[in-house]
Design an enzyme around this catalytic site. Structure first.
Site, PDB file in Angstrom:
ATOM      1  N   VAL A  61      66.477  25.467 -24.935  1.00 54.34           N
ATOM      2  CA  VAL A  61      67.788  26.041 -24.624  1.00 54.34           C
ATOM      3  C   VAL A  61      67.887  26.373 -23.138  1.00 54.34           C
ATOM      4  O   VAL A  61      66.895  26.734 -22.504  1.00 54.34           O
ATOM      5  CB  VAL A  61      68.053  27.301 -25.486  1.00 54.34           C
ATOM      6  CG1 VAL A  61      67.054  28.396 -25.199  1.00 54.34           C
ATOM      7  CG2 VAL A  61      69.456  27.815 -25.302  1.00 54.34           C
ATOM      8  N   CYS A  62      69.088  26.211 -22.598  1.00 53.92           N
ATOM      9  CA  CYS A  62      69.382  26.637 -21.228  1.00 53.92           C
ATOM     10  C   CYS A  62      70.798  27.212 -21.228  1.00 53.92           C
ATOM     11  O   CYS A  62      71.282  27.667 -22.266  1.00 53.92           O
ATOM     12  CB  CYS A  62      69.209  25.489 -20.236  1.00 53.92           C
ATOM     13  SG  CYS A  62      70.430  24.173 -20.393  1.00 53.92           S
ATOM     14  N   HIS A  63      71.467  27.177 -20.103  1.00 49.33           N
ATOM     15  CA  HIS A  63      72.808  27.757 -20.007  1.00 49.33           C
ATOM     16  C   HIS A  63      73.851  26.911 -20.730  1.00 49.33           C
ATOM     17  O   HIS A  63      74.563  27.402 -21.603  1.00 49.33           O
ATOM     18  CB  HIS A  63      73.176  27.946 -18.536  1.00 49.33           C
ATOM     19  CG  HIS A  63      74.446  28.715 -18.333  1.00 49.33           C
ATOM     20  ND1 HIS A  63      75.139  28.679 -17.162  1.00 49.33           N
ATOM     21  CD2 HIS A  63      75.158  29.539 -19.144  1.00 49.33           C
ATOM     22  CE1 HIS A  63      76.212  29.454 -17.255  1.00 49.33           C
ATOM     23  NE2 HIS A  63      76.254  29.983 -18.451  1.00 49.33           N
TER      24      HIS A  63
END
Length: 104
Positions: A61-63
């Site tokens: 997951v990231c932004h």
């Protein structure tokens, strides 16, 4: 993997043994994060790869899902066999699943 599919797997208990790897920067993680996620900034991944278990299902997951997609593909090229990118990232999670998560 969509945030809705991830949430459904969490609710069903399917995701209990997954490793959720947050590849954002520490300042981003301090603003908001998914419960149980492991912070491993993208730039630190090559040096810290040994901290991850390649036999476990890994959700990255990231932004917004761009960095995490790059990391998911990199992990697959480095021996991880069950890897998913959280499409839309923490932003999609905040907007579609948990409005209590900060949007930035």
């Amino acid at each position: 993997m969509s945030v809705r599919a991830f949430k459904a797997d969490q609710d069903a208990g399917v995701a209990a043994d997954w490793q959720v790897v947050d590849v954002r920067e520490p300042w981003e993680h301090a603003l908001c994060s998914l419960a149980g996620s492991f912070l491993l900034p993208m730039q630190e991944l090559p040096q810290r790869l040994h901290e991850l278990d390649p036999t476990r299902t890994t959700v990255v997951v990231c932004h917004h899902g761009v960095r995490s997609l790059q990391v998911a593909l990199w992990l697959e090229r480095n021996g991880f066999t069950d890897v998913a990118n959280l499409s839309g990232g923490i932003d999609a999670w905040a907007r579609q699943i948990d409005p209590g998560v900060a949007v930035y």
